[in-house]
Design an enzyme around this catalytic site. Structure first.
Site, mmCIF file in Angstrom:
data_model
loop_
_atom_site.group_PDB
_atom_site.id
_atom_site.type_symbol
_atom_site.label_atom_id
_atom_site.label_comp_id
_atom_site.label_asym_id
_atom_site.label_seq_id
_atom_site.Cartn_x
_atom_site.Cartn_y
_atom_site.Cartn_z
ATOM 1 N N LYS A 22 48.861 42.411 53.239
ATOM 2 C CA LYS A 22 49.080 40.967 53.003
ATOM 3 C C LYS A 22 48.752 40.603 51.561
ATOM 4 C CE LYS A 22 45.660 37.980 54.193
ATOM 5 N NZ LYS A 22 45.196 37.130 53.080
ATOM 6 N N ASN A 23 47.594 41.094 51.091
ATOM 7 C CA ASN A 23 47.148 40.653 49.766
ATOM 8 C C ASN A 23 47.912 41.292 48.615
ATOM 9 O OD1 ASN A 23 45.444 38.952 51.054
ATOM 10 N ND2 ASN A 23 43.571 40.131 50.678
ATOM 11 N N ARG A 92 45.782 29.447 50.610
ATOM 12 C CA ARG A 92 45.048 29.406 49.354
ATOM 13 C C ARG A 92 45.782 30.188 48.247
ATOM 14 N NH1 ARG A 92 40.767 28.531 45.557
ATOM 15 N NH2 ARG A 92 40.891 30.402 44.330
ATOM 16 N N CYS A 116 38.400 26.092 51.334
ATOM 17 C CA CYS A 116 38.982 26.761 52.492
ATOM 18 C C CYS A 116 37.838 27.215 53.369
ATOM 19 C CB CYS A 116 39.827 27.936 52.057
ATOM 20 S SG CYS A 116 38.850 29.291 51.495
ATOM 21 N N ARG A 121 36.721 27.255 46.577
ATOM 22 C CA ARG A 121 37.248 28.392 45.809
ATOM 23 C C ARG A 121 37.883 27.849 44.536
ATOM 24 N NH1 ARG A 121 40.090 32.045 50.383
ATOM 25 N NH2 ARG A 121 40.470 33.551 48.744
ATOM 26 N N PRO A 122 37.055 27.694 43.507
ATOM 27 C CA PRO A 122 37.562 27.101 42.267
ATOM 28 C C PRO A 122 38.625 27.969 41.594
ATOM 29 C CG PRO A 122 35.279 27.844 42.000
ATOM 30 C CD PRO A 122 35.642 28.064 43.433
ATOM 31 N N ILE A 123 39.397 27.348 40.713
ATOM 32 C CA ILE A 123 40.419 28.105 39.970
ATOM 33 C C ILE A 123 40.203 27.945 38.466
ATOM 34 C CG2 ILE A 123 42.216 28.147 41.758
ATOM 35 C CD1 ILE A 123 43.478 25.716 40.246
ATOM 36 N N ASP A 124 38.936 27.660 38.103
ATOM 37 C CA ASP A 124 38.625 27.433 36.687
ATOM 38 C C ASP A 124 39.019 28.612 35.796
ATOM 39 O OD1 ASP A 124 36.587 28.594 38.300
ATOM 40 O OD2 ASP A 124 35.184 28.491 36.628
ATOM 41 N N ASP A 308 36.238 41.587 52.414
ATOM 42 C CA ASP A 308 37.147 41.340 53.544
ATOM 43 C C ASP A 308 36.819 42.217 54.754
ATOM 44 O OD1 ASP A 308 38.416 39.504 51.980
ATOM 45 O OD2 ASP A 308 40.096 40.793 51.443
ATOM 46 N N ILE A 330 30.460 37.940 47.178
ATOM 47 C CA ILE A 330 31.729 37.430 46.640
ATOM 48 C C ILE A 330 31.952 35.964 47.020
ATOM 49 C CG2 ILE A 330 34.229 37.823 46.475
ATOM 50 C CD1 ILE A 330 32.601 40.200 45.424
ATOM 51 N N ARG A 400 47.278 34.998 60.416
ATOM 52 C CA ARG A 400 47.562 34.957 58.976
ATOM 53 C C ARG A 400 47.543 36.359 58.374
ATOM 54 N NH1 ARG A 400 43.205 32.414 56.330
ATOM 55 N NH2 ARG A 400 44.299 33.348 54.597
HETATM 56 N N1 EPU Z 1 36.261 32.272 41.590
HETATM 57 C C1 EPU Z 1 35.848 31.271 40.747
HETATM 58 N N2 EPU Z 1 36.752 30.768 39.853
HETATM 59 C C2 EPU Z 1 38.028 31.215 39.774
HETATM 60 C C3 EPU Z 1 38.452 32.237 40.651
HETATM 61 C C4 EPU Z 1 37.534 32.752 41.561
HETATM 62 O O1 EPU Z 1 34.702 30.852 40.780
HETATM 63 O O2 EPU Z 1 38.790 30.714 38.942
HETATM 64 C C5 EPU Z 1 35.305 32.834 42.572
HETATM 65 C C6 EPU Z 1 35.711 32.553 44.017
HETATM 66 O O3 EPU Z 1 35.327 31.264 44.426
HETATM 67 C C7 EPU Z 1 35.016 33.650 44.769
HETATM 68 C C8 EPU Z 1 35.079 34.823 43.786
HETATM 69 O O4 EPU Z 1 35.305 34.238 42.495
HETATM 70 O O5 EPU Z 1 33.702 33.305 45.017
HETATM 71 C C9 EPU Z 1 36.156 35.847 44.090
HETATM 72 O O6 EPU Z 1 37.409 35.225 44.121
HETATM 73 P P1 EPU Z 1 38.769 35.995 43.793
HETATM 74 O O7 EPU Z 1 39.514 35.140 42.825
HETATM 75 O O8 EPU Z 1 38.490 37.398 43.425
HETATM 76 O O9 EPU Z 1 39.468 35.964 45.207
HETATM 77 P P2 EPU Z 1 40.897 35.418 45.573
HETATM 78 O O10 EPU Z 1 41.904 35.880 44.611
HETATM 79 O O11 EPU Z 1 40.816 33.967 45.881
HETATM 80 C C10 EPU Z 1 41.517 37.539 46.985
HETATM 81 C C11 EPU Z 1 41.966 37.835 48.385
HETATM 82 C C12 EPU Z 1 40.827 37.575 49.346
HETATM 83 C C13 EPU Z 1 39.670 38.496 48.954
HETATM 84 C C14 EPU Z 1 39.274 38.259 47.490
HETATM 85 C C15 EPU Z 1 38.201 39.204 46.994
HETATM 86 C C16 EPU Z 1 44.325 37.336 48.373
HETATM 87 C C17 EPU Z 1 45.434 36.489 48.825
HETATM 88 N N3 EPU Z 1 43.089 36.963 48.716
HETATM 89 O O12 EPU Z 1 41.132 36.180 46.965
HETATM 90 O O13 EPU Z 1 41.298 37.920 50.640
HETATM 91 O O14 EPU Z 1 38.575 38.243 49.777
HETATM 92 O O15 EPU Z 1 40.434 38.413 46.650
HETATM 93 O O16 EPU Z 1 38.582 40.515 47.161
HETATM 94 O O17 EPU Z 1 44.552 38.351 47.709
HETATM 95 C C18 EPU Z 1 41.380 37.830 52.992
HETATM 96 O O18 EPU Z 1 42.369 38.588 52.937
HETATM 97 O O19 EPU Z 1 40.791 37.567 54.059
HETATM 98 C C19 EPU Z 1 40.889 37.239 51.756
HETATM 99 C C20 EPU Z 1 40.094 36.181 51.733
#
Ligand code: EPU
Length: 419
Positions: A22-23, A92, A116, A121-124, A308, A330, A400
């Site tokens: 999926k990811n 997300r 979520c 889950r910020p995107i900063d 995960d 994480i 999902r």
């Molecule tokens: N974070 C920030 N700011 C940002 C981006 C991330 O603070 O701009 C923080 C997040 O809040 C979190 C940490 O950094 O605490 C890790 O977030 P990351 O960006 O690595 O995760 P993601 O891209 O949102 C993907 C997977 C998740 C998986 C994580 C970590 C997808 C669609 N989702 O999420 O998968 O847990 O990487 O490996 O690829 C799942 O499949 O159940 C799932 C949640």
């Protein structure tokens, strides 16, 4: 509302082919809109998140169709750069379309994906990096409006404060068609990043260093379509292995990505299960009671133990001999499944980022509610090992990420049905 009804105590036996990741599939689908042609994606899992991604593609003017586990995406007719809020909120990871739209159209309007089940889950980091690449970003009534004044982003040197998977993906997507070279330091090293880069290279992109902390992308004006097979899902593999470890039995996973699953396997092995790996195959035998894992199980970015897989392993260890300790590094809110496991008889104490799991003699069935995707899967793991029947509601979370979970488990002899 559908539910899963699981009666535990039956060992799982047989062979299971692992679904596509999926990811990986989600960012690759987003990337396919950059190709200006047709992409054929194989081993695409049939999941609600994948259908949500296809609705986004169709909404911006692509034509995304499915035939079995293959998807075809034709991106020649993109005519819209705005993704409606309701589509953004469906999942997300819709935020990954931001980099792809910017890389292809030089502008996009998306929504803040918001909090979520796993907490805020910020995107900063995504936004700061895109700004460095020349993207103007403003917020207008909850919408994120992104525009590149010259129409094309420029390369940049970006150092991430944390190796975020999503931020790394967004930067790569914007960088492949940018003017010049982009260097990402402290990039995420997850296998799904390598799969995305593999797909983009098949479309003509120039990327090196994926799988390492420093990724270099040399921008190029145009990409082209391709045919690509998505990698197997290492977390689905970890889930079915945890189920067999907990319920007993033996399983052969075919179509598995072995090196990518290693950080999970090396911990699971400590429970006393016999695990053998071959080319694309993982064999597991679980006979006697599981042993607790002695070392602290710390979730970390790849190649550390995957967040995960934390919930599904915890469910398996809930009835192991001894105490296991988890440390979730994480996400802030990734222990929401523990209440359901406790309702099923588990002895778990959560103290901030640490969860102390004291193995009990046996779990018992209960009525529980899936809290999130992996948390819901953990309840299924516990239910298969428990005495009696468990009903899991809110299984839209599970759908999902797991392709027909009840069919996969029943084929292995588990007593599970959707009602
Ligand atoms: N974070 C920030 N700011 C940002 C981006 C991330 O603070 O701009 C923080 C997040 O809040 C979190 C940490 O950094 O605490 C890790 O977030 P990351 O960006 O690595 O995760 P993601 O891209 O949102 C993907 C997977 C998740 C998986 C994580 C970590 C997808 C669609 N989702 O999420 O998968 O847990 O990487 O490996 O690829 C799942 O499949 O159940 C799932 C949640």
């Amino acid at each position: 509302m559908q539910k899963l009804v699981v009666t535990g105590g039956k060992p799982l036996r047989g062979e299971l082919s692992v679904q596509g990741s999926k990811n990986s599939a989600l960012p690759i689908m987003a990337a396919s809109l950059m190709c200006g042609g047709e992409c054929r994606l194989h081993r695409c899992p049939k999941l609600t998140d994948i259908y949500a991604a296809s609705r986004i593609l169709n909404c911006v003017g692509c034509r995304c169709t499915f035939s079995g586990n293959s998807a075809a995406v034709d991106s020649r007719s993109i005519d819209r750069t705005e993704i409606p809020e309701e589509l953004m909120r469906e999942m997300r990871s819709s935020i990954i379309f931001m980099g792809a739209m910017l890389g292809t159209a030089g502008e996009c309007t998306v929504s803040v994906p918001g909090g979520c089940e796993l907490g805020p889950r910020p995107i900063d980091m995504h936004l700061a990096a895109l700004k460095r690449m020349g993207v103007d970003i403003s917020e207008l009534s909850g919408r994120i409006v992104c525009r590149i004044p010259s129409g094309r982003a420029h390369g940049a040197k970006i150092s991430l404060a944390f190796p975020s998977v999503g931020a790394t993906e967004n930067i790569i997507l914007c960088a492949v068609t940018a003017d010049g070279e982009t260097v990402i330091n402290n990039a995420a090293r997850e296998p799904e990043i390598c799969d995305l880069c593999g797909f983009l290279r098949a479309c003509g992109a120039r990327i090196t260093g994926d799988g390492e902390s420093r990724i270099v992308v040399k921008g190029k004006a145009k990409l082209h379509g391709c045919e690509y097979t998505i990698m197997p899902d290492r977390i689905a593999a970890a889930t079915y292995l945890s189920m067999t470890a907990a319920a007993g039995g033996e399983i052969i996973l075919t179509n598995a990505c072995v090196p990518e699953t290693e950080p999970f396997l090396s911990v699971l092995e400590q429970t006393g299960c016999s695990i053998y790996t071959g080319e694309n195959k993982i064999y597991l035998h679980s006979g006697v009671r599981l042993r607790a894992v002695r070392e602290r199980i710390r979730t970390m970015p790849h190649p550390g133990f995957p967040t995960d897989a934390q919930a599904v392993l915890m469910a398996a260890l809930a009835a192991a001999d001894g105490t296991s300790i988890f440390e979730e590094n994480i996400f802030d809110c990734r222990y929401r499944h523990t209440d359901a496991l406790i309702k099923m008889g588990a002895d778990i104490q959560v103290l901030g980022k640490v969860a102390i799991v004291k193995g009990v003699r046996r779990l018992h069935g209960a009525n529980v509610e899936a809290t999130d995707l992996r948390g819901g899967a953990a309840m299924a793991v516990a239910a298969l090992a428990a005495e009696g029947t468990t009903q899991i509601t809110k299984i839209s979370h599970i759908d999902r990420g797991y392709e027909k979970i009840e069919e996969a488990v029943s084929a292995l002899g588990g007593d599970i049905r959707r009602a």
